[in-house]
Enzyme design. Structure first.
Site: not given
Length: 654
Positions: A305, A434-437
């Site tokens: 992340r 929104i990406f990766e959670g």
């Protein structure tokens, strides 16, 4: 196993209950805390500055190799054109080959496997540089290096798997991570993709559809998450199966990239829909044990992340440069627009927040590189906070630019002005929330860790299914924990004006962080006491708890970085202190607002209103417009297993 059994398995997963979904997520969560965590302490009222100060020091060799690589990457980046990527919605193959020749696809891969073995700090700086050319480049490298094949193989692969895949990845074999499905996002209990073990145990048959497979259109290798049914060995040994991770060759028979998706931003991203039909995957390609897939995914994401905060730093730096230059060049009412207070406040926000963005990323990355701290909460906070604040920066930049901020770079250039793609920045950054959670999911994940000590102490008090007798016993145990813990929240270093004197005028900011940390812990306790087992449903309350901790973390990181720069780069020290102080003053206003909103809000009324909206009570309010999306297709595409009927859009760049 028969196809009928396969279909029943998929149906069972799709119809997973809330309890089953919670159990799947909880089983995948890391529960051990074997190393200290600065951010976790913030939520428990324990502000341990020694965990981040003095600033973590990188190894001399890492710095030297990192600087040499950055010089080479800068030279190559200057030959690339983000305008070309934006125009063609594609990263040219020659760019990909050039990046491969530089070793970009192996930045985090150890040198023993042909990679560069760079630190997370320099990896993030490289992403920032490439992202400033075009964010699709950052997405490409991040999806490959942070969550694609290299990271899970490096962390969980066997020695044979490492020897097989890491050198290929380092040499330029682009990879992807396939978890999401058309009807499965952050709820993996609903996963429909299956991997059925053959009778001889030598391979799995993989079936399913994966959505939003970033890099999937051009990937050579992918990590696929799929559900393995329970099964028995020939000797009768039972295996529970479960969600598992597999390394899959994209040229395997039965794989079809059915669509290359297009988005409002990241126009060069190679993101698609990938269908697997009876794809035979050798058992040797499974990563870890059966059922360990989600744990592998979550562990990979802990440091993975940090790639997005690195890209957010680039957005902040570029926005600061453009806002400064434009606000000096544009004159209104006899003065440069930047000297009008309304615009000046926006510039001040961009400058102060950019300093904090860099502090949050660099601190988290330095701690991850050192390996002495548990940074799972820091990484999650960095991703959550950086994506939210960088989007605000982009929005403010568009506003500062006025009509030119809404105009495309091509249009600006066509009429003779500087081609500043401010509107593109706003479009490109939006996906990071929104990406990766998504931000909402990130808040729930962080909140789960933040209240972990309370849940452990409360036991059955926090269980909706526990009996009154069980709750009574749990209350006795909890009272002992809180009798020891609560008194520690009454007073601390933040009440002593002499505390943190080595930080000079920033000492008062750290005293605020310390006081607010204890206040945050007390408010969390009050929420636990008020709602008990229902606390998990108070997502707005928990979200504010998380937001407060995120701002406190950013404040502490900014102060620590300013102090470090004063020692190591005296020529920047004074201005670094000014930026850190400005950020902290701005953050304090937000923190006070979050605290106020914990108990003074419209949450209950909004909850009731949203239920009535969903029930159709206010459908009359929608009259008077046309919805031209009606009839174009279902809300969620069909992901039924089976052979593909579409052209395979997968392609190789090398």
């Amino acid at each position: 196993m028969t196809s009928a059994t396969d279909n029943s398995l998929a149906a069972a997963s799709v119809n997973a209950t809330a309890e089953e979904a919670r159990a799947v997520a909880e089983a995948a969560r890391e529960t051990e805390w074997n190393r200290p965590s600065f951010a976790k302490g913030l939520y428990l009222g324990s502000f341990d500055l020694s965990l981040i100060h003095p600033w973590p020091q990188a190894k001399t060799d890492d710095v030297q190799r990192g600087e040499e690589f950055m010089a080479e990457l800068l030279a190559f980046a200057k030959t690339m054109s983000g305008r070309v990527i934006e125009r063609d919605a594609k990263i040219p193959d020659e760019y990909l080959k050039g990046l491969a020749d530089l070793g970009v696809f192996g930045m985090k891969i150890p040198r023993e496997y042909g990679g560069l073995g760079l630190s997370l700090v320099y990896y993030g700086r490289a992403l920032a540089l490439l992202g400033s050319v075009h964010p699709s480049l950052g997405a490409l490298i991040s999806a490959h290096q942070s969550i694609g094949v290299p990271e899970p193989v490096k962390e969980f692969g066997t020695s044979e798997q490492k020897q097989e895949y890491l050198p290929r990845c380092a040499a330029g074999a682009i990879t992807a991570f396939l978890l999401t499905e058309p009807d499965v996002g952050s709820d993996p209990a609903r996963m429909g993709a299956t991997a059925v073990l053959s009778d001889d145990g030598a391979s799995y048959l993989l079936d399913g559809v994966k959505l939003w497979t970033t890099n999937g259109v051009i990937a050579e290798l992918v990590v696929v998450m799929a559900r393995v049914p329970s099964h028995s060995d020939a000797d009768g040994t039972e295996h529970k199966g479960g969600i598992s991770a597999f390394v899959v060759e994209m040229d395997s028979p039965g794989i079809t990239v059915e669509n290359r998706n297009a988005f409002m931003g990241l126009r060069g991203i190679e993101n698609g829909v990938t269908r697997f039909h009876q794809v035979r995957v050798p058992a040797a390609n499974r990563l870890g044990r059966e059922g360990q897939g989600l744990k592998i995914a979550l562990t990979t994401l802990n440091t993975g992340r940090l790639s997005i905060p690195g890209l957010c730093v680039a957005a902040g730096k570029w926005s600061l440069k453009i806002s400064r230059e434009w606000s000096n060049a544009r004159t209104q009412w006899g003065r440069p627009v930047g000297k009008h207070e309304a615009v000046g406040k926006k510039i001040a926000f961009i400058a102060a927040t950019t300093f904090a963005l860099e502090a949050v990323f660099e601190l988290s990355a330095e701690m991850a590189d050192a390996g002495l701290k548990d940074i799972r909460i820091e990484a999650a906070l960095a991703k959550l906070w950086s994506t939210e604040l960088s989007c605000r920066i982009a929005d403010e930049l568009v506003q500062i630019r006025g009509g030119r901020g809404f105009e495309t770079a091509d249009s600006l250039e066509a009429r003779g002005e500087r081609a500043v793609p401010a509107e593109q920045l706003l479009r490109d950054l939006r996906i990071n929330r929104i990406f990766e959670g998504s931000s909402e999911i990130m808040k729930l994940l962080i909140a789960r860790e933040a209240v972990d000590a309370h849940l452990a102490a409360a036991g059955d008090l926090a269980s909706a299914d526990a009996s009154l007798q069980d709750k009574a016993r749990a209350a006795v145990g909890a009272s002992g924990f809180y009798a020891r813990w609560l008194p520690k929240l009454v007073a601390g270093a933040g009440m002593d004006p002499r505390s943190y004197a080595e930080f000079g005028r920033l000492g008062k900011q750290l005293r605020f962080v310390e006081r607010s940390s204890r206040r945050l812990a007390r408010q969390t306790f009050y929420g636990m006491g008020r709602w008990q087992a229902k606390l998990e449903h108070k997502q707005a309350f928990l979200g504010r708890i998380v937001d407060i901790g995120a701002e406190l973390f950013a404040m502490a990181a900014s102060c620590a970085r300013a102090e470090m720069l004063l020692r190591t780069h005296p020529e920047q020290g004074a201005t670094a202190y000014e930026l850190a102080e400005a950020f902290c003053e701005q953050a304090r206003v937000r923190v006070d607002e979050y605290f106020d909103q914990l108990w003074r809000n419209t949450d209950d009324g909004d909850h009731d209103l949203s239920r009535k909206v969903l029930a159709g009570d206010y459908a009359w309010l929608e009259a008077g417009v046309l919805d031209q999306s009606e009839g174009t297709g279902p809300w969620i595409g069909d992901a039924s297993p089976g052979a593909s009927t579409k052209e395979n859009l997968h392609r190789n760049y090398r």
